[in-house]
Motif scaffolding. Structure first.
Motif, PDB file in Angstrom:
ATOM      1  N   ASP A  61     -11.652  -0.212   0.475  1.00  0.00           N
ATOM      2  CA  ASP A  61     -10.849  -1.245   1.218  1.00  0.00           C
ATOM      3  C   ASP A  61     -11.792  -2.374   1.347  1.00  0.00           C
ATOM      4  N   VAL A 109       0.623  -1.278  -0.155  1.00  0.00           N
ATOM      5  CA  VAL A 109       0.226  -0.107   0.022  1.00  0.00           C
ATOM      6  C   VAL A 109       0.872   1.152  -0.040  1.00  0.00           C
ATOM      7  N   ASN A 116      -4.672  -1.283   6.196  1.00  0.00           N
ATOM      8  CA  ASN A 116      -4.152  -0.614   4.874  1.00  0.00           C
ATOM      9  C   ASN A 116      -5.142   0.694   4.642  1.00  0.00           C
ATOM     10  N   ILE A 162      -8.694  -1.591  -2.972  1.00  0.00           N
ATOM     11  CA  ILE A 162      -7.434  -2.165  -2.344  1.00  0.00           C
ATOM     12  C   ILE A 162      -8.025  -3.811  -1.672  1.00  0.00           C
TER      13      ILE A 162
END
Length: 189
Positions: free
Chosen positions: A25, A7, A33, A96
């Motif tokens: 996320d 990240v 993260n 992510i």
């Protein structure tokens, strides 16, 4: 638990991309993260099936990031429900995903990322069982699978192999983990 080094590799790209939409996320768990991104002034939507995980993230933000609350949203969702397309009609500057694999989501993830946006993905490969969990092949990427899934995107960074993971979220005692990682940019329309 500290954030993934992956990240950090993507943070400058995500800064540029988030002018148009937040980062998702996906299956955020403890949010390690996404919380790193919030600390970098990047807006994040934390999504997870577990209400307790989202509460843990919210508590961390309340304790340490009061001024950033406006940059954060929470979404409790089961990404694995049959016949549900949770990412349909959603738009994110980036998605992510760390230590989570549900193959039916890949096309949805790709569609949810805006033109010129990013995917940052890291999870275990089929070599992981020699080091510990997970062992179920449904949760393990095949060799080259991640790079192949994003072959039609601009791959900025890709890694597949064994890492020293003594400080990783999932520590198996051996200090090693077999993972694949990618940072890829969706082509501009």
């Amino acid at each position: 638990m500290s954030h993934s080094p992956l990240v950090e590799k993507a943070v400058e790209l995500l800064h540029q991309a988030t002018r148009q939409a937040p980062v998702l996320d996906l299956a955020c768990g403890s949010g390690r993260n996404g919380l790193y991104l919030v600390n970098q002034n990047i807006p994040v939507v934390f999504a997870d099936i577990k209400e307790s995980a989202l509460e843990q993230v919210e508590n961390a933000i309340t304790r340490h990031h009061c001024e950033e609350k406006s940059m954060v949203n929470f979404w409790q969702i089961d990404f694995e429900q049959d016949n549900l397309k949770p990412l349909a009609d959603k738009s994110f500057s980036a998605v992510i995903v760390f230590r989570y694999l549900h193959r039916p989501l890949f096309e949805q993830i790709k569609q949810a990322v805006i033109s010129g946006g990013y995917v940052v993905y890291e999870t275990f490969t089929v070599d992981q069982p020699q080091f510990g969990r997970p062992k179920n092949p449904d949760f393990l990427l095949k060799h080259g699978e991640l790079a192949e899934l994003f072959a039609d995107w601009h791959i900025i960074y890709s890694f597949e192999g064994v890492i020293d993971a003594k400080n990783a979220e999932v520590n198996n005692g051996s200090g090693k983990q077999a993972i694949a990682q990618i940072i890829a940019r969706k082509p501009l329309l």
